[in-house]
Design a protein around this motif. Structure first.
Motif, PDB file in Angstrom:
ATOM      1  N   VAL A   1       0.845  -1.229   0.087  1.00  0.00           N
ATOM      2  CA  VAL A   1       0.009   0.090   0.143  1.00  0.00           C
ATOM      3  C   VAL A   1       1.051   1.383   0.092  1.00  0.00           C
ATOM      4  O   VAL A   1       0.741   2.120  -0.779  1.00  0.00           O
ATOM      5  N   GLY A   2       1.985   1.332   0.842  1.00  0.00           N
ATOM      6  CA  GLY A   2       2.698   2.313   0.930  1.00  0.00           C
ATOM      7  C   GLY A   2       3.688   2.543  -0.261  1.00  0.00           C
ATOM      8  O   GLY A   2       3.970   3.754  -0.802  1.00  0.00           O
ATOM      9  N   GLY A   3       4.187   1.552  -0.895  1.00  0.00           N
ATOM     10  CA  GLY A   3       4.644   1.473  -2.007  1.00  0.00           C
ATOM     11  C   GLY A   3       4.087   2.237  -3.077  1.00  0.00           C
ATOM     12  O   GLY A   3       4.284   2.990  -4.035  1.00  0.00           O
ATOM     13  N   GLY A   4       2.941   1.618  -3.486  1.00  0.00           N
ATOM     14  CA  GLY A   4       2.002   2.443  -4.130  1.00  0.00           C
ATOM     15  C   GLY A   4       1.630   3.873  -4.054  1.00  0.00           C
ATOM     16  O   GLY A   4       1.657   4.524  -5.154  1.00  0.00           O
ATOM     17  N   TYR A   5       1.275   4.181  -3.030  1.00  0.00           N
ATOM     18  CA  TYR A   5       1.044   5.529  -2.745  1.00  0.00           C
ATOM     19  C   TYR A   5       2.260   6.446  -2.647  1.00  0.00           C
ATOM     20  O   TYR A   5       2.042   7.645  -3.394  1.00  0.00           O
ATOM     21  N   PHE A   6       3.354   6.208  -2.058  1.00  0.00           N
ATOM     22  CA  PHE A   6       4.628   7.331  -2.028  1.00  0.00           C
ATOM     23  C   PHE A   6       5.003   7.103  -3.513  1.00  0.00           C
ATOM     24  O   PHE A   6       5.615   8.122  -4.061  1.00  0.00           O
TER      25      PHE A   6
ATOM     26  N   PRO B   1      11.221   8.737 -11.738  1.00  0.00           N
ATOM     27  CA  PRO B   1      11.027   7.258 -12.036  1.00  0.00           C
ATOM     28  C   PRO B   1      10.660   6.757 -10.494  1.00  0.00           C
ATOM     29  O   PRO B   1      11.189   6.908  -9.366  1.00  0.00           O
ATOM     30  N   ARG B   2       9.697   5.707 -10.649  1.00  0.00           N
ATOM     31  CA  ARG B   2       9.090   5.172  -9.466  1.00  0.00           C
ATOM     32  C   ARG B   2      10.415   4.184  -8.741  1.00  0.00           C
ATOM     33  O   ARG B   2      10.387   3.882  -7.597  1.00  0.00           O
ATOM     34  N   HIS B   3      11.374   3.805  -9.515  1.00  0.00           N
ATOM     35  CA  HIS B   3      12.518   2.952  -9.274  1.00  0.00           C
ATOM     36  C   HIS B   3      13.236   3.443  -7.991  1.00  0.00           C
ATOM     37  O   HIS B   3      13.875   2.851  -7.179  1.00  0.00           O
ATOM     38  N   ILE B   4      13.149   4.539  -7.837  1.00  0.00           N
ATOM     39  CA  ILE B   4      14.070   5.489  -6.907  1.00  0.00           C
ATOM     40  C   ILE B   4      13.366   4.762  -5.355  1.00  0.00           C
ATOM     41  O   ILE B   4      14.094   4.677  -4.352  1.00  0.00           O
ATOM     42  N   ALA B   5      11.988   4.644  -5.430  1.00  0.00           N
ATOM     43  CA  ALA B   5      11.334   4.062  -4.061  1.00  0.00           C
ATOM     44  C   ALA B   5      11.699   2.639  -3.840  1.00  0.00           C
ATOM     45  O   ALA B   5      11.907   2.274  -2.778  1.00  0.00           O
ATOM     46  N   LEU B   6      11.889   1.895  -4.988  1.00  0.00           N
ATOM     47  CA  LEU B   6      12.289   0.452  -4.961  1.00  0.00           C
ATOM     48  C   LEU B   6      13.902   0.440  -4.533  1.00  0.00           C
ATOM     49  O   LEU B   6      13.850  -0.536  -3.589  1.00  0.00           O
ATOM     50  N   ALA B   7      14.562   1.354  -4.724  1.00  0.00           N
ATOM     51  CA  ALA B   7      15.999   1.391  -4.331  1.00  0.00           C
ATOM     52  C   ALA B   7      15.949   1.489  -2.660  1.00  0.00           C
ATOM     53  O   ALA B   7      16.706   0.601  -2.218  1.00  0.00           O
ATOM     54  N   PHE B   8      15.182   2.149  -2.418  1.00  0.00           N
ATOM     55  CA  PHE B   8      15.117   2.626  -0.868  1.00  0.00           C
ATOM     56  C   PHE B   8      14.530   1.365  -0.133  1.00  0.00           C
ATOM     57  O   PHE B   8      15.157   0.848   0.962  1.00  0.00           O
TER      58      PHE B   8
ATOM     59  N   GLY C   1       6.890  -6.177   0.103  1.00  0.00           N
ATOM     60  CA  GLY C   1       5.726  -5.590  -0.323  1.00  0.00           C
ATOM     61  C   GLY C   1       6.017  -4.819  -1.372  1.00  0.00           C
ATOM     62  O   GLY C   1       4.870  -4.719  -2.388  1.00  0.00           O
ATOM     63  N   ALA C   2       6.692  -3.815  -1.256  1.00  0.00           N
ATOM     64  CA  ALA C   2       7.060  -2.409  -1.874  1.00  0.00           C
ATOM     65  C   ALA C   2       7.182  -3.077  -3.391  1.00  0.00           C
ATOM     66  O   ALA C   2       6.688  -2.212  -4.444  1.00  0.00           O
ATOM     67  N   HIS C   3       7.953  -4.117  -3.549  1.00  0.00           N
ATOM     68  CA  HIS C   3       8.239  -4.628  -4.805  1.00  0.00           C
ATOM     69  C   HIS C   3       7.078  -4.774  -5.680  1.00  0.00           C
ATOM     70  O   HIS C   3       6.912  -4.347  -6.883  1.00  0.00           O
ATOM     71  N   TRP C   4       5.982  -5.310  -5.373  1.00  0.00           N
ATOM     72  CA  TRP C   4       4.711  -5.744  -6.075  1.00  0.00           C
ATOM     73  C   TRP C   4       3.800  -4.819  -6.031  1.00  0.00           C
ATOM     74  O   TRP C   4       2.734  -4.761  -6.686  1.00  0.00           O
ATOM     75  N   ALA C   5       4.072  -3.328  -5.519  1.00  0.00           N
ATOM     76  CA  ALA C   5       3.381  -2.069  -6.021  1.00  0.00           C
ATOM     77  C   ALA C   5       4.179  -1.458  -6.960  1.00  0.00           C
ATOM     78  O   ALA C   5       3.437  -0.989  -7.732  1.00  0.00           O
ATOM     79  N   ILE C   6       5.535  -1.313  -6.763  1.00  0.00           N
ATOM     80  CA  ILE C   6       6.123  -0.351  -7.642  1.00  0.00           C
ATOM     81  C   ILE C   6       6.451  -0.951  -8.935  1.00  0.00           C
ATOM     82  O   ILE C   6       6.240  -0.330  -9.983  1.00  0.00           O
TER      83      ILE C   6
END
Length: 592
Positions: A412-417, A428-435, A467-472
């Motif tokens: 949920v948070g990965g999709g939101y942020f 790019p969204r992948h900056i959130a994935l790197a974090f 979990g963030a992987h599968w939203a981002i």
């Protein structure tokens, strides 16, 4: 009666009703995340060692992630047909497993047990495909929140089923397997005629942002409530009535989102629906002109790459541009005479086929990064039972449930942020994935150190990052490679999960665990005349499965996974660098 019938029809075709029903289905569909609680039951009932349990885990991961058939059938079958197939597979696979564990059916060879696990868990791919495809069609401009919330509720299912198991007050751990066989199948059959496309792109309302915020609030309440309940149940012995009361509150929170379609149906006259398109339309004039200028070189880029001399890249920049321009002009003239056929490759942000995506470096960078991050996280989820027992915890259910909640919040948070990053900052969204992958690396390191309390902190970090992987990642792939063939690309991406699990769990973690268990068993056998009772208490029976005790069991494997998560974060940053020019084009017109 006429007005009532009209209201009921409006309610039944409301896209928010479909979304809420998909949330309920997903909240029972993430059965793969319960494997960490089921595997000790299977291991004890069938006398498996850790390598055999790891083989079952890989079969579960394959069933959970290999959805090529579900993706193909979704183009021809209605959503209810997909859900029916998934329900049958789920009931058949896990129902048979329950019969074997309770000794009502004879034990099968390991490969047939793997087939049962695969078939049962593969039903989840039909649930996921039907829910995601339907809701993306109904919410075409809200892909990040939609994918994040749906995948988040899938990650929450193990906590919900574990709470239902607690209500039953049964010492028979095989009951949990029975719940996995029956629960998701019944829910899928009950909702299979509600989850469907309803022309949601024509139902846009100004209040939609508030509706999403309401669901996010419910998500935070659910996560906070479940964390509190699980911790209280772990440290305090609650009465049966209190456990039932806590479970009733849980179901009230799950039902609350139905208020959205109810309120929208009752207030349909006060708000006028609008229509939304899949992507923001470019403005006329300058925007379209610049787009045409931007597109023209790309049309013949592939031919330039094939025809240009090998030494052209070594020339100075100005000379290289001049030579490429001359070559492009010759190719255009040849095309006009029919001497060459110009093939147009899609740009990032347009609709790629799977085969076109597979030749792009960006797609493989995303896939490998997903393999390293989600594969290591899935290894932890699958081995939580053994990891917690190795450091002295008798009951793994608390960690399975907590990981499910952190997984839920991560999605949920990965999709939101990540949606804030792309829409407000056009980055790019992948900056959130790197974090998220750096968080996972820290979690694996804590598992390796096994300091007091690190099981709780480690499950938090790994569950959140996993979990963030599968939203981002699904949202990013739909942006970079289009939504027309998203189903095929999504199901290819999911193959990274079992591949990573095979590497980290099947080849690394399980072999190191069994090596340490065998070393401990030999050490105790040669110590000063240990009594059979002592060996029994320590779990080293000659005719039973070996057990490893202490932080050493997962020390090396956790350090290896921590290092690979850092590598995955590096790959995500490379994706950010390569695609940062694309996102201003995709989201520049909607930046606030």
């Amino acid at each position: 009666m006429g007005k009532l019938g009209e209201r009921l029809r409006a309610f039944s075709t409301n896209r928010w009703l479909v979304f809420v029903a998909a949330m309920w289905l997903q909240s029972m569909a993430g059965i793969g995340y319960l494997f960490g609680a089921i595997s000790p039951v299977v291991k004890a009932a069938l006398g498996y060692n850790q390598r055999q349990v790891a083989a079952l885990g890989v079969a579960k991961d394959l069933g959970d992630c290999v959805g090529f058939l579900a993706g193909t059938l979704s183009a021809t079958l209605p959503a209810w047909g997909m859900l029916l197939i998934g329900a049958v597979q789920n009931f058949l696979g896990y129902g048979w497993l329950w019969l074997i564990v309770t000794r009502q059916a004879p034990a099968l060879p390991l490969w047939m047990m793997c087939v049962l696990i695969f078939v049962g868990t593969n039903g989840e791919t039909y649930f996921n495909t039907a829910s995601l495809v339907t809701c993306i069609q109904n919410f075409p401009k809200s892909r990040g929140p939609t994918v994040g919330i749906l995948k988040g509720f899938a990650g929450l299912s193990s906590a919900i089923l574990t709470q239902l198991y607690a209500v039953m007050h049964t010492p028979d751990h095989a009951t949990l397997v029975f719940m996995v066989a029956v629960g998701p199948s019944l829910v899928a059959i009950g909702l299979m005629f509600i989850i469907r496309p309803v022309g949601g792109h024509r139902q846009v309302r100004p209040s939609d942002k508030n509706s999403f915020m309401f669901i996010y609030t419910i998500c935070l309440l659910l996560a906070s409530y479940l964390v509190g309940v699980m911790l209280v149940q772990d440290f305090v012995q609650l009465s049966d009535n209190v456990v039932v009361f806590l479970t009733v509150i849980l179901f009230i929170l799950l039902v609350l989102p139905i208020a959205i379609p109810v309120v929208l149906t009752l207030s349909s006259k006060t708000e006028h629906p609008m229509e939304e398109s899949l992507l923001p339309e470019p403005s006329k004039g300058e925007a379209s002109t610049s787009q045409e200028k931007e597109d023209q070189p790309e049309v013949i880029l592939s031919e330039v790459e094939e025809e240009k001399p090998k030494d052209i890249d070594s020339l100075p920049l100005s000379e290289r541009r001049k030579r490429i321009a001359e070559l492009q002009a010759k190719l255009v003239q040849a095309a006009a005479r029919g001497g060459v056929r110009i093939r147009r490759r899609p740009h990032r942000g347009e609709n790629f086929t799977l085969m076109q995506a597979l030749v792009k470096a960006d797609f493989w960078l995303i896939w490998i990064s997903l393999l390293l991050g989600s594969g290591s996280g899935l290894t932890v989820i699958d081995n939580l039972g053994q990891m917690s027992q190795a450091v002295g915890f008798k009951d793994a259910h608390i960690f399975v449930s907590l990981t499910s909640i952190w997984n839920f919040l991560g999605r949920v948070g990965g999709g939101y942020f990540s949606e804030i990053i792309v829409r407000e900052h056009t980055y790019p969204r992948h900056i959130a994935l790197a974090f998220a992958q750096i968080l996972m690396a820290a979690g694996h390191f804590l598992f390796a150190m096994a300091w007091p309390g690190t099981m709780y902190i480690g499950t938090f970090l790994v569950g959140l990052g996993y979990g963030a992987h599968w939203a981002i990642v699904p949202a990013a792939v739909s942006e970079l490679f289009g939504v027309k063939h998203f189903g095929a690309m999504y199901n290819f991406l999911t193959v990274a999960n079992p591949t990573g699990s095979l590497v980290f769990s099947g080849l690394i973690a399980s072999n190191l665990y069994d090596y340490e268990a065998e070393k401990q068993a030999r050490h105790h056998q040669i110590s000063a005349l240990p009594s059979p009772r002592l060996l029994h208490n320590m779990g080293f029976l000659a005719d039973g499965p070996l057990k490893c005790e202490g932080p050493v069991c997962f020390f090396v494997s956790s350090l290896i996974m921590s290092a690979f998560c850092v590598v995955g974060a590096g790959l995500s940053l490379i994706v950010v660098h390569r695609t940062k020019r694309v996102y201003p084009h995709l989201y520049g017109s909607v930046r606030t």
